[in-house]
Design a protein around this motif. Sequence first.
Motif, short mmCIF file in Angstrom:
data_model
loop_
_atom_site.label_atom_id
_atom_site.label_comp_id
_atom_site.label_asym_id
_atom_site.label_seq_id
_atom_site.Cartn_x
_atom_site.Cartn_y
_atom_site.Cartn_z
N TYR A 10 1.25 9.25 -6.16
CA TYR A 10 1.80 10.46 -5.43
C TYR A 10 2.54 11.02 -6.83
O TYR A 10 2.31 12.10 -7.47
CB TYR A 10 2.50 10.50 -4.46
CG TYR A 10 3.33 11.65 -4.27
CD1 TYR A 10 2.49 12.86 -3.85
CD2 TYR A 10 4.73 11.88 -4.49
CE1 TYR A 10 3.38 14.18 -3.59
CE2 TYR A 10 5.27 12.94 -4.38
CZ TYR A 10 4.74 14.13 -3.97
OH TYR A 10 5.28 15.33 -3.85
N LEU A 11 3.39 9.95 -7.42
CA LEU A 11 4.23 10.32 -8.79
C LEU A 11 3.36 10.72 -9.67
O LEU A 11 3.71 11.49 -10.48
CB LEU A 11 5.21 9.30 -8.83
CG LEU A 11 6.48 9.40 -7.85
CD1 LEU A 11 7.26 8.18 -7.77
CD2 LEU A 11 7.29 10.86 -7.62
N ASP A 12 2.30 9.89 -9.89
CA ASP A 12 1.56 10.13 -11.12
C ASP A 12 0.81 11.49 -11.27
O ASP A 12 0.84 12.19 -12.14
CB ASP A 12 0.25 8.96 -11.29
CG ASP A 12 0.82 7.64 -11.78
OD1 ASP A 12 2.00 7.76 -12.34
OD2 ASP A 12 0.05 6.67 -11.39
N LEU A 13 0.21 11.74 -10.00
CA LEU A 13 -0.50 13.27 -9.65
C LEU A 13 0.75 14.18 -9.96
O LEU A 13 0.35 15.07 -10.64
CB LEU A 13 -0.70 13.29 -8.33
CG LEU A 13 -1.50 14.56 -7.73
CD1 LEU A 13 -2.75 14.68 -8.73
CD2 LEU A 13 -1.99 14.63 -6.47
N VAL A 14 1.84 14.30 -9.38
CA VAL A 14 2.83 15.20 -9.79
C VAL A 14 3.44 15.24 -11.09
O VAL A 14 3.61 16.39 -11.66
CB VAL A 14 4.27 14.94 -8.58
CG1 VAL A 14 5.34 16.08 -9.07
CG2 VAL A 14 3.61 15.18 -7.42
N GLY A 15 3.45 14.20 -11.82
CA GLY A 15 3.68 13.99 -13.07
C GLY A 15 2.76 14.73 -13.90
O GLY A 15 3.01 15.30 -14.92
N SER A 16 1.43 14.23 -13.69
CA SER A 16 0.30 15.12 -14.31
C SER A 16 0.36 16.51 -14.24
O SER A 16 -0.01 17.28 -15.09
CB SER A 16 -0.88 14.60 -13.85
OG SER A 16 -1.17 13.09 -14.03
N CYS A 17 0.65 17.04 -12.88
CA CYS A 17 0.91 18.41 -12.92
C CYS A 17 1.74 19.14 -13.57
O CYS A 17 1.77 20.09 -14.27
CB CYS A 17 0.90 18.80 -11.48
SG CYS A 17 -0.68 18.29 -10.09
N ARG A 42 0.88 -1.19 -0.12
CA ARG A 42 -0.02 -0.07 -0.26
C ARG A 42 0.74 1.17 0.02
O ARG A 42 0.47 2.29 -0.64
CB ARG A 42 -0.99 0.04 1.33
CG ARG A 42 -1.88 1.21 1.22
CD ARG A 42 -2.95 1.25 0.15
NE ARG A 42 -3.23 2.47 -0.09
CZ ARG A 42 -3.31 3.09 -1.50
NH1 ARG A 42 -3.09 2.68 -2.45
NH2 ARG A 42 -3.86 4.26 -1.44
N ARG A 43 2.10 1.11 0.69
CA ARG A 43 2.82 2.27 0.92
C ARG A 43 3.42 2.47 -0.74
O ARG A 43 3.64 3.73 -1.16
CB ARG A 43 4.03 2.37 1.80
CG ARG A 43 3.37 2.50 3.25
CD ARG A 43 4.56 2.49 4.17
NE ARG A 43 5.39 1.34 4.56
CZ ARG A 43 5.14 0.10 5.02
NH1 ARG A 43 4.07 0.13 5.79
NH2 ARG A 43 5.90 -0.86 4.97
N ILE A 44 3.86 1.50 -1.51
CA ILE A 44 4.51 1.49 -2.78
C ILE A 44 3.44 2.11 -3.59
O ILE A 44 3.76 3.07 -4.37
CB ILE A 44 4.78 0.25 -3.16
CG1 ILE A 44 6.18 -0.28 -2.30
CG2 ILE A 44 5.40 0.13 -4.61
CD1 ILE A 44 6.64 -1.54 -2.55
N GLU A 45 2.03 1.77 -3.43
CA GLU A 45 1.07 2.21 -4.41
C GLU A 45 0.80 3.62 -4.16
O GLU A 45 0.72 4.46 -5.04
CB GLU A 45 -0.28 1.46 -4.15
CG GLU A 45 -0.23 0.04 -4.59
CD GLU A 45 -1.65 -0.77 -4.21
OE1 GLU A 45 -1.95 -1.79 -4.82
OE2 GLU A 45 -2.24 -0.52 -3.17
N HIS A 46 0.91 4.13 -2.76
CA HIS A 46 0.94 5.59 -2.33
C HIS A 46 1.77 6.40 -3.38
O HIS A 46 1.54 7.32 -3.82
CB HIS A 46 0.90 5.67 -0.85
CG HIS A 46 1.00 7.22 -0.68
ND1 HIS A 46 -0.03 8.10 -0.72
CD2 HIS A 46 2.22 8.01 -0.43
CE1 HIS A 46 0.20 9.09 -0.40
NE2 HIS A 46 1.63 9.27 0.05
N THR A 47 3.09 5.85 -3.19
CA THR A 47 4.10 6.60 -3.91
C THR A 47 4.04 6.56 -5.30
O THR A 47 4.21 7.75 -5.96
CB THR A 47 5.55 5.66 -3.53
OG1 THR A 47 5.66 5.70 -1.93
CG2 THR A 47 6.65 6.48 -3.92
#
Length: 166
Positions: free
Chosen positions: A120-127, A112-117
């Motif tokens: 998060y990286l997908d969101l930052v990359g989309s931004c 779950r921590r890996i999925e969160h990371t």
Amino acid sequence: MLDGGHARPALGRAGQREHGELRVARPGRGEGGAGRPETAASLPAAERVRVVQELTRDGEVATQVTSRLLQRPRVAREAMRDDDTRFTVNRAQFDNSEQTRDKVRERMPAVRRIEHTIEYLDLVGSCHSYVATLGRLVPRMRGQEFTDDERETVRRGIAKVRGAAD
């Protein structure tokens, strides 16, 4: 079929399984038993379908029969041409995958921590992608005249982006 909870072996003799199908020797038909019983052959297809549906009311029986039928390439191909059937099978595959993921998450919290990371990286990359795209487009469009409809469409798009980010 199951015999005492165990699958019967596939054998190539009359009255035994061969390639997932039950071959039964019939009098006057030789050892191969290729023919169907006369009773079944005399029934219309709709009646045979009704009988099979009746025999597969039990969930366990239906599961085993369906699994074996879908192992026949022609049957699987024909069944998947039906949109409702294909949707139901795809939904079941998705549900099974989701159930497996949930079990893995329960057993290994690190997943779950890996999925969160990753999320998060997908969101930052989309931004970053969004900002980079705007950085290329906006300067090229400066000085251009926009209709009221175009301006309103851009405003609605920006509102959608803000709403999705909140």
